[in-house]
Design an enzyme around this catalytic site. Structure first.
Site, mmCIF file in Angstrom:
data_model
loop_
_atom_site.group_PDB
_atom_site.id
_atom_site.type_symbol
_atom_site.label_atom_id
_atom_site.label_comp_id
_atom_site.label_asym_id
_atom_site.label_seq_id
_atom_site.Cartn_x
_atom_site.Cartn_y
_atom_site.Cartn_z
ATOM 1 N N ASN A 152 -3.552 -23.167 -25.734
ATOM 2 C CA ASN A 152 -3.901 -23.113 -24.322
ATOM 3 C C ASN A 152 -5.342 -23.518 -24.034
ATOM 4 O OD1 ASN A 152 -3.815 -20.527 -25.823
ATOM 5 N ND2 ASN A 152 -5.031 -19.773 -24.105
ATOM 6 N N GLN A 180 2.496 -22.910 -23.029
ATOM 7 C CA GLN A 180 1.778 -24.085 -22.503
ATOM 8 C C GLN A 180 2.573 -25.377 -22.674
ATOM 9 O OE1 GLN A 180 -1.073 -24.337 -20.803
ATOM 10 N NE2 GLN A 180 -1.599 -22.164 -20.907
ATOM 11 N N HIS A 202 5.018 -19.718 -14.529
ATOM 12 C CA HIS A 202 3.861 -20.142 -13.726
ATOM 13 C C HIS A 202 3.011 -21.229 -14.376
ATOM 14 C CE1 HIS A 202 0.301 -17.895 -15.527
ATOM 15 N NE2 HIS A 202 1.290 -17.250 -16.120
ATOM 16 N N CYS A 327 -7.657 -15.801 -19.386
ATOM 17 C CA CYS A 327 -7.513 -14.391 -19.735
ATOM 18 C C CYS A 327 -8.767 -13.863 -20.423
ATOM 19 C CB CYS A 327 -6.311 -14.217 -20.651
ATOM 20 S SG CYS A 327 -4.971 -15.324 -20.252
HETATM 21 N N1 PLP Z 1 0.757 -17.618 -24.272
HETATM 22 C C1 PLP Z 1 -0.018 -18.658 -23.921
HETATM 23 C C2 PLP Z 1 -0.237 -19.772 -24.898
HETATM 24 C C3 PLP Z 1 -0.619 -18.693 -22.654
HETATM 25 O O1 PLP Z 1 -1.395 -19.720 -22.314
HETATM 26 C C4 PLP Z 1 -0.397 -17.621 -21.758
HETATM 27 C C5 PLP Z 1 -1.065 -17.581 -20.440
HETATM 28 O O2 PLP Z 1 -2.104 -18.152 -20.234
HETATM 29 C C6 PLP Z 1 0.445 -16.572 -22.169
HETATM 30 C C7 PLP Z 1 1.011 -16.605 -23.440
HETATM 31 C C8 PLP Z 1 0.751 -15.427 -21.268
HETATM 32 O O3 PLP Z 1 1.705 -15.780 -20.302
HETATM 33 P P1 PLP Z 1 1.862 -14.887 -18.974
HETATM 34 O O4 PLP Z 1 0.683 -15.206 -18.121
HETATM 35 O O5 PLP Z 1 3.161 -15.323 -18.372
HETATM 36 O O6 PLP Z 1 1.901 -13.478 -19.405
#
Ligand code: PLP
Length: 397
Positions: A152, A180, A202, A327
């Site tokens: 990501n 991603q 999303h 995040c």
């Molecule tokens: N895994 C990856 C590689 C992500 O980029 C993300 C969110 O940025 C997630 C998991 C988490 O997904 P969610 O936002 O639907 O919890």
């Protein structure tokens, strides 16, 4: 109004208006609980079944192998914790990587606290996991390998088919976090020997707060959400019908335009990368070359600059990007992904991720190229770090 350029599509996308339209009836007219047996709820049960088919057809699975969840994070938690507990008698070793999203990393750390042995594999300077490194880490206690499909932060696409073939041959379950990658690059769970796959709506123009976990038929996994009989008794909780319908509509739409979108967006991304690398001295591109990175991802490091400061300057110019993952911003720790690919703290702190999407235009990219180099120059002129860097650079020549 001043120009606004959103370049943070990896953090989240807007929900496509056609997806919103598909979802609408399930907030209003068709509000019945899918678990109720009267005919009023039949339409909702049918809509969920249709969404399951839409997801399955994109992944190359059977519809019964798709389980809807509340997010990508939940799908990741379920995969790791569910496999770990169900297969505890076979072994307690799990292998993942140092560049996973926190949904995997923190779940791995949680499992470590609960008696599991978790190996976090190193990656190379471009963020790639090598099959050789994986092979060396496997023991007779290994029950699960979890490697993300694409990163990501730096967009590097992992050798998923190779890893899948190896795991299948060794009888080890293989999970991939494809949050991603889904609907951005081709995925075929059968051909790639994937046993479990996480995705999230999303990231491909669907609504927030809904995801799915693909679980290959026959995989032994514990349930994660205990309660009612929804999702064939494996994931309790009244279904988010509108969200699930939105996920189905979004994955179908995004997949149908994947080839053309990928071509258009990767051309713009390359224009951005070339422009930045030419206009900003001593810029570094993080991640893999074009063919092995997500079509929409550009990630740079600018020595002598604080990523947070750069983001605020860009924000004032109407440009929205990120430093590290959405995040992890808010924390001042350097990104674990950038550290894992061997960047110094200074380079990791000076990182900028720009991720493109459906509404990104050539004019947007030109605008960024007209603004970004000047901001970097100005900030560097105020930076003692940049001065020190230049001195040591000159000495080294
Ligand atoms: N895994 C990856 C590689 C992500 O980029 C993300 C969110 O940025 C997630 C998991 C988490 O997904 P969610 O936002 O639907 O919890």
């Amino acid at each position: 109004m001043a120009r606004q350029v959103y370049l943070d599509y990896a953090a989240t996308t807007f929900t496509d208006p056609r997806v919103v339209e598909a979802m609408n009836p399930y907030f209003t007219r068709s509000f019945g609980n899918p678990s109720s047996i009267y005919s009023f709820s039949e339409e909702n049960r049918r809509a969920i079944a249709e969404a399951r088919k839409q997801v399955a057809s994109v992944l190359g699975s059977a519809p019964e192998e798709i389980y809807f969840t509340g997010s990508g994070t939940e799908a990741d938690n379920w995969a790791l914790q569910g496999i770990a507990s169900k297969n505890r008698s076979k072994g307690n070793h799990i292998i993942t990587t140092k560049i996973e999203h926190h949904a995997i990393l923190h779940t791995g750390q949680f499992l470590q606290k609960n008696g599991y042995d978790v190996t976090f594999l190193d990656v190379d300077a471009e963020g790639r996991v090598s099959l050789e490194t994986l092979k060396k880490a496997v023991t007779d206690k290994t029950i699960l390998v979890s490697v993300m499909f694409a990163n990501n932060e730096i967009g590097t696409i992992e050798p998923i088919a190779e890893i899948g073939a190896f795991c299948r041959e060794r009888g080890i379950y293989f999970h991939t976090d494809a949050v991603q990658a889904t609907a951005h690059v081709p995925i075929d769970v059968k051909a790639m020997n994937i046993d479990l796959l996480s995705l999230s709506a999303h990231k491909f123009y669907g609504p927030k707060g809904v995801g799915a976990l693909y679980i290959k038929k026959g995989v032994k996994i514990d349930n994660f959400m205990h309660g009612g009989a929804q999702e064939r008794g494996r994931r309790a909780s009244t279904e988010n019908v509108a969200g699930i319908v939105g996920l189905g509509a979004a994955i179908e739409l995004a997949s149908s335009r994947m080839a053309s979108a990928s071509e258009r967006i990767s051309r713009l991304r390359d224009m951005l990368i070339d422009g930045v690398m030419k206009a900003v001295p001593h810029a570094k591109l993080n991640g893999a070359p074009s063919g092995e990175r997500l079509p929409n991802n550009a990630n740079f490091s600018f020595i002598g600059i604080e990523g947070e400061t750069l983001l605020l300057d860009l924000d004032r110019a109407g440009i929205y990007g990120s430093t590290g993952s959405a995040c992890s911003s808010g924390s001042l720790d350097p990104s674990h992904v950038l550290m894992a690919i061997g960047l110094s703290h200074e380079l990791a702190h000076g990182s900028l991720r720009l991720t493109l999407g459906e509404e990104t235009t050539e004019e947007d990219i030109q605008y960024v190229l007209s603004v970004l180099p000047g901001i970097v120059k100005e900030r560097r002129e105020m930076s003692p770090l940049w001065e020190d860097y230049l001195k040591s650079f000159d000495k080294g020549r």
